[in-house]
Design a protein around this motif. Structure first.
Motif, short mmCIF file in Angstrom:
data_model
loop_
_atom_site.label_atom_id
_atom_site.label_comp_id
_atom_site.label_asym_id
_atom_site.label_seq_id
_atom_site.Cartn_x
_atom_site.Cartn_y
_atom_site.Cartn_z
N TRP A 1 1.33 -1.27 -0.29
CA TRP A 1 0.10 -0.08 -0.46
C TRP A 1 0.80 1.24 0.63
N PRO A 2 0.55 2.65 -0.90
CA PRO A 2 -0.82 2.79 -1.36
C PRO A 2 -0.06 1.90 -3.27
N PHE A 3 -1.22 1.13 -3.14
CA PHE A 3 -0.78 1.21 -5.25
C PHE A 3 0.62 0.49 -5.16
N GLY A 4 1.15 -0.87 -4.44
CA GLY A 4 2.46 -0.69 -4.98
C GLY A 4 3.44 0.54 -4.95
N LEU A 5 3.14 2.05 -5.11
CA LEU A 5 3.88 2.78 -5.10
C LEU A 5 5.14 2.69 -4.55
N LEU B 1 6.92 0.32 -3.54
CA LEU B 1 7.91 -1.14 -4.24
C LEU B 1 8.19 -0.27 -5.85
N LEU B 2 7.79 0.58 -5.88
CA LEU B 2 8.72 1.23 -7.22
C LEU B 2 9.87 1.96 -6.69
N GLN B 3 9.06 2.74 -5.69
CA GLN B 3 10.55 3.22 -5.18
C GLN B 3 11.44 2.68 -5.50
N ALA B 4 11.17 1.51 -3.64
CA ALA B 4 12.10 0.53 -3.67
C ALA B 4 13.15 0.28 -5.28
N ILE B 5 12.29 -0.07 -6.61
CA ILE B 5 12.88 -0.67 -7.60
C ILE B 5 13.60 0.87 -8.04
N ARG B 6 13.68 1.64 -7.99
CA ARG B 6 13.78 3.03 -8.43
C ARG B 6 15.75 3.30 -7.40
N ARG B 7 15.48 2.95 -6.26
CA ARG B 7 16.42 2.69 -5.49
C ARG B 7 17.66 1.68 -5.77
N ALA C 1 8.36 -14.24 -10.20
CA ALA C 1 7.88 -13.47 -8.57
C ALA C 1 7.24 -11.89 -9.69
N SER C 2 5.80 -12.24 -9.00
CA SER C 2 4.95 -11.35 -9.48
C SER C 2 5.08 -10.03 -8.94
N VAL C 3 4.60 -9.05 -9.52
CA VAL C 3 3.77 -8.06 -8.49
C VAL C 3 3.34 -7.36 -9.09
N LYS C 4 3.16 -5.73 -8.24
CA LYS C 4 1.47 -4.53 -9.20
C LYS C 4 1.59 -3.66 -8.93
N VAL C 5 2.19 -3.08 -10.22
CA VAL C 5 2.17 -1.16 -9.20
C VAL C 5 1.34 -0.60 -10.07
N LEU C 6 0.01 -0.03 -9.06
CA LEU C 6 -0.79 0.43 -10.01
C LEU C 6 -1.51 -0.44 -10.87
N SER C 7 -1.79 -0.48 -12.16
CA SER C 7 -2.96 -1.70 -12.45
C SER C 7 -2.19 -2.48 -13.07
N THR C 8 -0.62 -1.62 -12.98
CA THR C 8 0.09 -2.93 -13.86
C THR C 8 0.87 -3.79 -13.36
N HIS C 9 0.79 -5.76 -13.94
CA HIS C 9 1.25 -6.25 -12.89
C HIS C 9 2.08 -6.83 -13.67
N ILE C 10 3.48 -7.61 -12.23
CA ILE C 10 4.41 -7.75 -13.33
C ILE C 10 5.47 -8.78 -13.21
N GLU D 1 12.61 9.61 -14.99
CA GLU D 1 11.75 9.04 -15.54
C GLU D 1 10.78 7.73 -15.81
N LEU D 2 11.88 7.16 -16.50
CA LEU D 2 11.42 5.48 -16.24
C LEU D 2 10.31 5.37 -15.01
N PHE D 3 10.91 6.12 -13.94
CA PHE D 3 9.87 5.77 -12.57
C PHE D 3 9.15 6.50 -11.77
N TRP D 4 9.19 7.23 -13.20
CA TRP D 4 7.88 7.89 -12.54
C TRP D 4 6.58 7.46 -12.95
N PRO D 5 5.40 7.45 -11.44
CA PRO D 5 4.48 6.97 -11.81
C PRO D 5 3.67 7.53 -12.80
N VAL D 6 3.96 8.35 -13.55
CA VAL D 6 3.55 8.97 -14.94
C VAL D 6 4.49 9.83 -15.38
N ARG D 7 4.40 9.64 -16.95
CA ARG D 7 5.24 10.40 -17.48
C ARG D 7 4.87 11.58 -17.77
#
Length: 477
Positions: free
Chosen positions: A11-15, A17-23, A40-49, A185-191
């Motif tokens: 929570w919230p929305f996997g964000l 996790l996105l920051q952990a990937i960026r770090r 390994a399956s993760v989810k960020v916003l609506s994207t299943h990775i 920019e690759l790790f911003w939630p929106v472009r």
């Protein structure tokens, strides 16, 4: 066939996790593998990775089911904001056409012709930047050195152009700046919206203009020369200008001016930064392992220094090439570029990857898996020598595999071997006041987090080793 596991989504929305990937994307992937196994399956916003950690799964995605996947459009759009629509940043019919037209520029005969340019660039840069008197030594910023050499190589290969020192420094800084910005920019939630202010926009625009203006000037100079009756030339730009797609009709048979510019920008960026990065880590590893460097020199001493047959000769240096491969295994220049989005439900490695899901193939994790590489953190070039145990297919793929494998793979392979041979033949390497290499950091390519400084000591031509006592004395001076 089994259904995928429930995805991890903090929570919230996997964000987070996105920051952990960026770090630290390398550590995050390793942690996911340890906790969740080979898928390994993760989810960020609506994207299943999905992270895939088995070589066979990577091969299924990139080769066997490559028509069921496409490159993820979002990172392509972000890269296009700097590099334009070229063979690296496009997909589908546009990519297929450009790839078909450009492939002859990297044929073996072209690589052989470029080998002389590679050797000349390495020799000239070494004569200017490194000690030339026997026994003399200097502390060198390795990344700066390898960037100078590989930038000279790609400019000569692309445009038959030899840069000025100030020009090279400015372009190098611009490329570093762009790499960091694109990674952000690759790790911003929106472009980012191009016409709205966003962090780093002004510097990005300045750096992009500098790189594209340099390349545009070379193209315009060639156009003017051709208008005056000159030939297109035998460098890569000349081949681009003259290339025709046999499967197309005029006026689409050749590359447009914009396509030529965009592909020159892409080849210039990718063509020197990845090679420079691989060579940087290789020099650091040679400094850490002087006994292996001495064996490489012994091997090279038995081979002729003839630029006319440089490619054939350098391919015979098995230990040299094995050390470069092992350096790229330990520190793969491209660590997170192999991502694909599923176009339909696809069975991969015993599970179903749902349509629209994003698949990531963590090259770092594949290259550091003890199942394929015992003692994965150890520098062991013998892994790539004749007689070594056969690796699983796709366990080692620094240049990718499948239809999208790196177009310049052979070019880079020869380039790195030629440059490495000329550096290690004439110089001893030793770490300066350090006992380990800097930690790696992902900025599009895998760079040392801190500057890697190595003491280069000039060797006599008939004595290609430095005994340990001499090494210690020079390091203390």
């Amino acid at each position: 066939m089994t259904s995928p596991q429930s995805p991890i989504r903090p929570w919230p929305f996997g964000l987070p996790l996105l920051q952990a990937i960026r770090r630290d994307p390398l550590a995050l992937a390793q942690s996911l593998h340890k906790q969740h196994g080979d898928i390994a399956s993760v989810k960020v916003l609506s994207t299943h990775i999905y992270y895939l950690f088995r070589p066979e799964a990577a091969r299924q995605v990139l080769v066997e089911h490559q028509e069921d996947f496409e490159k993820d459009q979002r990172p392509l759009d972000i890269l296009q904001s700097v590099h334009g629509a070229n063979v690296i940043t496009t997909e589908g019919a546009v990519w297929e056409r450009q790839r078909r037209i450009l492939t002859p520029a990297f044929a073996p005969k072209r690589i052989e012709a470029c080998a002389k340019l590679m050797a000349a660039a390495a020799d000239e840069c070494a004569s200017q930047e490194l000690p030339q008197e026997v026994g003399a030594n200097a502390i060198i910023d390795v990344d700066a050195l390898t960037t100078l050499i590989t930038m000279d190589v790609i400019l000569r290969a692309l445009f038959s152009y030899h840069y000025q020192r100030e020009e090279a420094a400015a372009v190098s800084q611009a490329i570093r700046s762009l790499s960091k910005q694109l990674m952000r920019e690759l790790f911003w939630p929106v472009r980012a919206v191009p016409w709205l202010p966003y962090p780093g926009r002004a510097e990005k625009e300045r750096s992009t203009a500098l790189v594209r203006d340099l390349i545009r000037a070379r193209i315009e100079a060639r156009r003017q020369a051709m208008s005056a009756g000159a030939e297109a030339g035998e460098d890569i730009l000349g081949l681009m200008l003259a290339a025709r797609d046999e499967q197309a009709t005029a006026p689409d048979a050749g590359l447009s001016d914009q396509e030529i510019l965009d592909n020159c920008v892409g080849l210039f960026g990718a063509g020197h930064d990845t090679s420079a990065t691989a060579l940087t880590w290789w020099i650091g590893l040679m400094a850490m392992h002087p006994e292996i460097a001495a064996r490489v020199r012994d091997e090279l001493r038995g081979l002729p220094e003839d630029r006319a047959s440089a490619v054939k000769t350098i391919m015979e240096a098995r230990l040299l090439n094995a050390t470069i491969k092992e350096a790229m295994r330990l520190y793969p220049p491209s660590t997170a570029t192999f991502s694909r989005r599923a176009l339909r439900d696809v069975p991969i490695d015993g599970q179903v990857i749902a349509k629209g899901a994003l698949v990531l193939i963590p090259i770092w994790s594949l290259h550091h898996d003890p199942r394929w590489f015992p003692e994965p953190d150890a520098f062991r070039p013998e892994r790539f020598m004749p007689g070594a145990p056969v690796l699983p297919r796709s366990a080692f793929m620094p240049f990718g595999i499948g239809p999208h494998f790196c177009l310049g793979q052979q070019f880079a392979t020869v380039e790195m071997a030629l440059i490495a041979a000329r550096l290690v033949r004439n110089h001893d390497f030793a770490l300066d006041q350090a006992t380990a290499l800097p930690a790696p950091e992902v900025n599009l390519v895998l760079k040392p987090r801190e500057r890697l400084k190595v003491r280069f000591t000039r060797l006599a031509q008939d004595r290609q080793t430095v005994v340990p006592s001499e090494r210690a004395e020079r390091q203390s001076n």
